[in-house]
Scaffold this active site. Structure first.
Site, PDB file in Angstrom:
ATOM      1  N   ARG A   1       0.919  -1.169  -0.017  1.00 16.72           N
ATOM      2  CA  ARG A   1       0.071  -0.062   0.108  1.00 16.72           C
ATOM      3  C   ARG A   1       0.825   1.077  -0.125  1.00 16.72           C
ATOM      4  O   ARG A   1       0.494   2.168  -0.660  1.00 16.72           O
ATOM      5  CB  ARG A   1      -0.909   0.017   1.200  1.00 16.72           C
ATOM      6  CG  ARG A   1      -2.141   1.084   1.023  1.00 16.72           C
ATOM      7  CD  ARG A   1      -3.145   0.971   2.208  1.00 16.72           C
ATOM      8  NE  ARG A   1      -2.718   0.757   3.521  1.00 16.72           N
ATOM      9  CZ  ARG A   1      -3.415   0.430   4.375  1.00 16.72           C
ATOM     10  NH1 ARG A   1      -4.410   0.279   4.576  1.00 16.72           N
ATOM     11  NH2 ARG A   1      -2.719   0.613   5.725  1.00 16.72           N
TER      12      ARG A   1
ATOM     13  N   LYS B   1      -2.613   6.508   1.680  1.00 21.66           N
ATOM     14  CA  LYS B   1      -2.590   6.861   2.817  1.00 21.66           C
ATOM     15  C   LYS B   1      -1.659   8.135   2.908  1.00 21.66           C
ATOM     16  O   LYS B   1      -0.432   8.083   3.285  1.00 21.66           O
ATOM     17  CB  LYS B   1      -1.887   5.736   3.818  1.00 21.66           C
ATOM     18  CG  LYS B   1      -2.529   5.710   5.016  1.00 21.66           C
ATOM     19  CD  LYS B   1      -2.302   4.246   5.759  1.00 21.66           C
ATOM     20  CE  LYS B   1      -2.298   4.442   7.108  1.00 21.66           C
ATOM     21  NZ  LYS B   1      -3.423   4.829   7.799  1.00 21.66           N
TER      22      LYS B   1
ATOM     23  N   GLU C   1     -16.277   5.947   4.963  1.00 20.90           N
ATOM     24  CA  GLU C   1     -15.779   5.430   6.030  1.00 20.90           C
ATOM     25  C   GLU C   1     -15.630   6.356   7.333  1.00 20.90           C
ATOM     26  O   GLU C   1     -16.173   7.280   7.154  1.00 20.90           O
ATOM     27  CB  GLU C   1     -14.306   4.784   5.703  1.00 20.90           C
ATOM     28  CG  GLU C   1     -13.426   5.911   5.075  1.00 20.90           C
ATOM     29  CD  GLU C   1     -11.914   5.592   4.689  1.00 20.90           C
ATOM     30  OE1 GLU C   1     -11.431   4.725   5.446  1.00 20.90           O
ATOM     31  OE2 GLU C   1     -11.358   6.195   3.858  1.00 20.90           O
TER      32      GLU C   1
HETATM   33  N1  PLP Z   1      -9.278   3.948   6.686  1.00 24.51           N
HETATM   34  C1  PLP Z   1      -8.502   5.120   7.328  1.00 24.51           C
HETATM   35  C2  PLP Z   1      -9.023   6.332   7.066  1.00 24.51           C
HETATM   36  C3  PLP Z   1      -7.397   4.872   7.969  1.00 24.51           C
HETATM   37  O1  PLP Z   1      -6.425   5.732   8.401  1.00 24.51           O
HETATM   38  C4  PLP Z   1      -6.890   3.552   8.506  1.00 24.51           C
HETATM   39  C5  PLP Z   1      -5.869   3.151   9.232  1.00 24.51           C
HETATM   40  O2  PLP Z   1      -4.904   2.665   8.736  1.00 24.51           O
HETATM   41  C6  PLP Z   1      -7.890   2.514   7.984  1.00 24.51           C
HETATM   42  C7  PLP Z   1      -9.094   2.814   7.156  1.00 24.51           C
HETATM   43  C8  PLP Z   1      -7.793   1.132   8.277  1.00 24.51           C
HETATM   44  O3  PLP Z   1      -6.656   0.411   7.443  1.00 24.51           O
HETATM   45  P1  PLP Z   1      -5.701  -0.673   8.187  1.00 24.51           P
HETATM   46  O4  PLP Z   1      -6.644  -1.894   8.372  1.00 24.51           O
HETATM   47  O5  PLP Z   1      -4.877  -1.160   6.885  1.00 24.51           O
HETATM   48  O6  PLP Z   1      -5.109  -0.177   9.060  1.00 24.51           O
HETATM   49  C1  COI Z   2      -3.924   3.037  11.671  1.00 26.89           C
HETATM   50  O1  COI Z   2      -4.904   2.546  11.997  1.00 26.89           O
HETATM   51  O2  COI Z   2      -2.845   2.439  11.617  1.00 26.89           O
HETATM   52  C2  COI Z   2      -4.151   4.396  11.335  1.00 26.89           C
HETATM   53  O3  COI Z   2      -3.441   4.808  10.485  1.00 26.89           O
HETATM   54  C3  COI Z   2      -5.452   5.269  11.742  1.00 26.89           C
HETATM   55  C4  COI Z   2      -4.950   6.295  12.572  1.00 26.89           C
HETATM   56  C5  COI Z   2      -6.256   6.976  12.719  1.00 26.89           C
HETATM   57  C6  COI Z   2      -4.240   6.098  13.729  1.00 26.89           C
END
Ligand code: PLP
Ligand code: COI
Length: 340
Positions: free
Chosen positions: A81, A183, A219
């Site tokens: 990612r 991200k 989300e």
């Molecule tokens: N959506 C957003 C906006 C986020 O910041 C995060 C955190 O990383 C997620 C979703 C969840 O992603 P992941 O499960 O890869 O941490």
């Molecule tokens: C994560 O879950 O890793 C994120 O980046 C979310 C953030 C709000 C801490």
């Protein structure tokens, strides 16, 4: 030796650990990279990251398993990612294998900060990259830093496993159109006002809607949604403008292959929210946090799972995922990377 930290009381905050990883990109190539102790980043005043927000990041965790190993969960997915984020932001990609190795080195060097098994805490790992040399015309930087720091964390939401109250947001999704899959620092900066506004009004998070029609669920500021319908199907919003959560994708697999549940990734409309039995937020930080109430402009949509505990299916999903991460349940091949 473990550090003297009250693991049980940890929230989601930054605590400085001993080492961080740094690799520098100059003259078209990344250097070897190294662990350093200095937590300060010194930059030119016109660095690309400061002027044009050329930065992206990742988030994953290291855990102590039941048999006292230190592991990470699917770091290859974070590495991929980050490659996608870098490509979109015109930054040089950092090789996936080198990413995984850098994560491993950084966690190992900070072993004393990895919470022991049984405290509901973990070591949060934050890889990030930014344009570091001076740019004044609007263009990508020529030099970059890839860094990783770590911090021991507990639950992201203060209520822990108790359901939280969120609201449907009038603010648009943080990510500008087409950038939901990356991200990027900018996407989060654009969400800060909405988050502060929600907190000031007593809500833990915003439920963002699609900006074109404002009828579909996207989300929250830091997590994806999953819903459980009347038939116990696990439903998650399909949208190409949300961050493709690794935790959510893992949970959908767990639902299907471990719990024998039906899953659906589809458009989820606001007007069907009251039909769901359970709702939860999912991500690395949030893990799987139950939502008790969704406030739709003053009208409360109460999830039947109530405000006292996780709903039945959410709980099964949570326990299976955490079991896989902590080594009490056998993981699918390739999900767990042993560090020590
Ligand atoms: N959506 C957003 C906006 C986020 O910041 C995060 C955190 O990383 C997620 C979703 C969840 O992603 P992941 O499960 O890869 O941490
Ligand atoms: C994560 O879950 O890793 C994120 O980046 C979310 C953030 C709000 C801490």
């Amino acid at each position: 030796m473990k550090k003297d930290i009250n693991w049980k009381e940890l929230g989601f905050q930054y605590i400085k650990t001993d080492y961080r990883f740094l690799s520098e990109f100059k003259n078209g190539a990344w250097d070897e990279g190294r662990l350093i102790e200095d937590d300060k980043v010194v930059l030119n005043e016109s660095a690309g990251v400061l002027q044009y927000a050329q930065t992206c990041f990742e988030g994953l965790k290291a855990y102590t398993t039941v048999d006292n190993k230190i592991v990470t969960f699917r770091p290859d997915m974070n590495g991929q990612r980050m490659i996608d984020s870098c490509s979109y932001l015109e930054m040089p990609v950092f090789d996936k294998e080198k990413f995984i190795e850098a994560v491993r080195k950084t966690v190992k060097a900070n072993e004393g900060y990895v919470p022991p098994y049984g405290f509901g805490a973990s070591l949060y790992i934050r890889p990030y990259m930014f344009g570091s040399n001076a740019v004044i015309g609007v263009k990508p930087a020529d030099e970059y830093q890839f860094r990783i720091f770590t911090t021991p964390v507990g639950p992201y939401f203060k209520s822990g496993a108790k359901p939280i109250v969120i609201r449907i947001s009038d603010f648009d999704r943080a990510a500008p159109k087409g950038t939901g899959h990356i991200k990027a620092g900018l996407n989060y900066a654009m969400s800060l006002h909405a988050i502060v506004d929600a907190h000031n009004k007593g809500f833990a998070e915003n439920m963002y809607l699609d900006s074109a029609t404002r009828t579909k669920v996207e989300e929250t500021g830091g997590a994806n949604f999953i819903f459980i319908d009347k038939n116990n199907t696990v439903v998650t919003p399909k949208s190409n403008s949300i961050l493709p959560s690794i935790t959510r994708r893992s949970l959908m697999y767990v639902a299907e292959h471990y719990l024998g549940l039906k899953t659906e990734e589809r458009e989820v409309y606001v007007n069907e929210l009251s039909d769901f039995k359970e709702c939860a937020l999912t991500g690395t930080a949030a893990v799987l946090s139950p939502v008790g109430i969704i406030n739709d402009h003053g009208k409360e949509i109460k999830m039947p799972s109530g405000m006292d505990d996780m709903g039945e299916i959410t709980k099964k999903l949570y326990e299976t995922l955490v079991g896989i991460q902590l080594g009490t349940i056998k993981a699918p091949d390739g999900w767990i990377y042993e560090i020590k």
